[in-house]
Design an enzyme around this catalytic site. Structure first.
Site, PDB file in Angstrom:
ATOM      1  N   ASN A 140       0.950  -1.189   0.045  1.00  0.00           N
ATOM      2  CA  ASN A 140       0.052   0.095  -0.149  1.00  0.00           C
ATOM      3  C   ASN A 140       0.865   1.345   0.190  1.00  0.00           C
ATOM      4  OD1 ASN A 140      -1.842   2.103   0.345  1.00  0.00           O
ATOM      5  ND2 ASN A 140      -2.789   0.906   2.151  1.00  0.00           N
TER       6      ASN A 140
ATOM      7  N   HIS B 103     -12.828   3.073  -0.420  1.00  0.00           N
ATOM      8  CA  HIS B 103     -12.902   2.256   0.798  1.00  0.00           C
ATOM      9  C   HIS B 103     -13.705   0.845   0.358  1.00  0.00           C
ATOM     10  CE1 HIS B 103     -12.691   5.462   3.852  1.00  0.00           C
ATOM     11  NE2 HIS B 103     -11.507   4.983   3.599  1.00  0.00           N
TER      12      HIS B 103
ATOM     13  N   GLU C 284      -8.055  -5.054   4.945  1.00  0.00           N
ATOM     14  CA  GLU C 284      -7.828  -4.607   3.682  1.00  0.00           C
ATOM     15  C   GLU C 284      -6.663  -5.503   2.877  1.00  0.00           C
ATOM     16  OE1 GLU C 284      -8.209  -0.383   4.867  1.00  0.00           O
ATOM     17  OE2 GLU C 284      -9.102  -0.027   3.060  1.00  0.00           O
TER      18      GLU C 284
ATOM     19  N   ARG D 214      -2.537  -1.945  -3.604  1.00  0.00           N
ATOM     20  CA  ARG D 214      -3.883  -1.195  -3.460  1.00  0.00           C
ATOM     21  C   ARG D 214      -3.450   0.061  -4.547  1.00  0.00           C
ATOM     22  NH1 ARG D 214      -5.250   3.487   1.044  1.00  0.00           N
ATOM     23  NH2 ARG D 214      -7.375   3.495   0.374  1.00  0.00           N
TER      24      ARG D 214
END
Ligand code: ADP
Length: 396
Positions: free
Chosen positions: A8, A178, A382, A89
């Site tokens: 990320n 999200h 996540e 991500r």
């Protein structure tokens, strides 16, 4: 063994997790930050050991070298872990990317092209991808988009009521964010309750530094509070959420603020920070409890806005079966959970104070047994969701 590395990446930092896909356990995690500053910082946790280094890290490529050194020195061995892919991500997939996607040159061009919709995020995500490709040239890299879960928003939910041709030309619509978290949490909630996802009408409240609500009908996102960018909707740490757009015209004309300043004001100097001088919910709750009026107002506005969305999503879903709190604030703040849903008995929502205040890191029910709507706290993950999606793409 089969493992996925999840990355990320931000503009001056990246976080990573190495996940064993057989157990879904974390083999190692870490953070490389202050990239490009005089002194950078890297932290690596593997097993129970943690190591940290301070050294100049000029760019993301150097950052991945530092990460590889940490793996080599403190383990686990990436070869022995059976690394099969790197999952990234990516914040904005626009209308182009709704599925997890193996990164190619064309995909990178498209992610860059979408930077005009997410100037703070997509270029940083792309920097991470390019650097990670150099560090791991032999494995596929998979981009997982924050917007993807909201592919099912109906046109009535995603269209802004502005000139249609202009909106089409400039890709102005609601995308929602999200998504990886809303997907993971709504599926985990159904699994926790032992009920079919397809039968549940859920309202998911992802309350972290960024915050968004999502109405999930039978597993599909049908309405969400963020818009073309992650600025719309709920009050956040430093973002305003909803404001009348004419506030911007007014501040431009009367206060002489330019568009860059207004962008900074709404994205970085508003929300809890703007109202109270504190951007961290823990500080706001503490200050409010000790009588600080600005902090109390910040908390009140934050809770009032959540309640607005909960009511709205009840209407959009034709009633709700489940409300789920997740992310840093949602998982940890009993004060916020109780305040957000106070006085909603008419909607069949009743929080049990003792259940709400019990501290736990597990999924749990916080409503009373009599509550028509089941209220849950479900920790988000996540990284695991990105890893699962990346594995599915590379054929795991
Ligand atoms: P991000 O959106 O950056 O992933 P997180 O989901 O980790 O953020 O959430 C961070 C937020 O969670 C911070 O604002 C922090 O204050 C808040 N938070 C963490 N623990 C608590 C707590 N016990 N009470 C209130 N807020 C908390």
């Amino acid at each position: 063994m089969t493992a996925i590395l999840v990355v990320n990446s931000g503009s001056s930092s990246f976080k990573y997790q190495l996940i064993d896909m057989e157990t879904e356990g974390v083999l190692a995690s870490g953070l490389v930050e202050r990239i490009g500053e005089a002194s950078g910082h890297a932290r690596h946790t593997a097993g129970t050991g943690e190591s940290a280094r301070d050294l100049p890290i000029p760019d993301h490529t150097a950052g991945f070298d530092v990460m590889l050194e940490a793996f080599a020195e403190h383990g686990p061995s990436l070869q022995d872990a059976g690394l099969v892919a790197v999952g990234h991500r990516v914040v904005h997939g626009g209308k182009r990317f709704f599925e997890p996607t193996v990164v190619t040159e064309l995909v990178k061009i498209n992610i860059q092209d979408l930077a005009e919709l997410a100037p703070l995020h997509n270029p940083a995500n792309l920097q991470g991808i390019v650097a990670a490709e150099k560090a791991f040239p032999e494995v596929p890299h998979v981009a997982v988009f924050d917007t993807a879960f909201h592919r099912t928003l109906p046109p009535a939910a995603y269209s802004y009521a502005i000139d249609a041709a202009l909106a089409e030309q400039y890709r102005v619509r609601r995308y929602g964010f999200h998504g990886t978290s809303h997907k993971f949490v709504s599926e985990a909630a159904a699994a926790f309750l032992g009920r079919p996802l397809g039968e549940l009408r859920q309202i998911v409240l992802h309350l972290g530094n960024g915050a968004s609500a999502c109405a999930v009908d039978g597993g599909a996102s049908v309405e969400t509070s963020m818009g073309m960018t992650p600025l719309q909707g709920l009050v956040m740490g430093t973002r305003s959420g909803d404001v009348d757009p004419a506030v911007l015209f007014h501040l431009h004309r009367k206060a002489g603020l330019g568009f860059e300043q207004l962008d900074t004001l709404l994205n970085r100097g508003s929300g809890l920070l703007g109202l109270s001088g504190r951007g961290d919910m823990r500080d706001v709750v503490e200050a409010a409890a000790s009588g600080d009026e600005a902090a109390q107002l910040a908390l009140d506005v934050y809770l009032h806005r959540i309640k607005d969305y909960v009511g709205s999503y009840h209407a959009q879903l034709g009633g709700a079966d489940v409300i789920v709190f997740t992310a840093g604030v949602g998982e940890n703040s009993a004060v916020v959970r109780a305040g957000a849903l106070a006085g909603l008995e008419a909607l069949g929502i009743e929080i049990d104070p003792a259940r709400n205040e019990a501290s736990s890191h597990e999924a749990r029910v916080i409503s009373t047994d009599a509550s028509r709507v089941t209220v849950l706290v479900v920790p988000t993950n996540e990284e695991l969701e990105i890893a699962r999606q990346a594995l599915a793409v590379v054929g795991g």
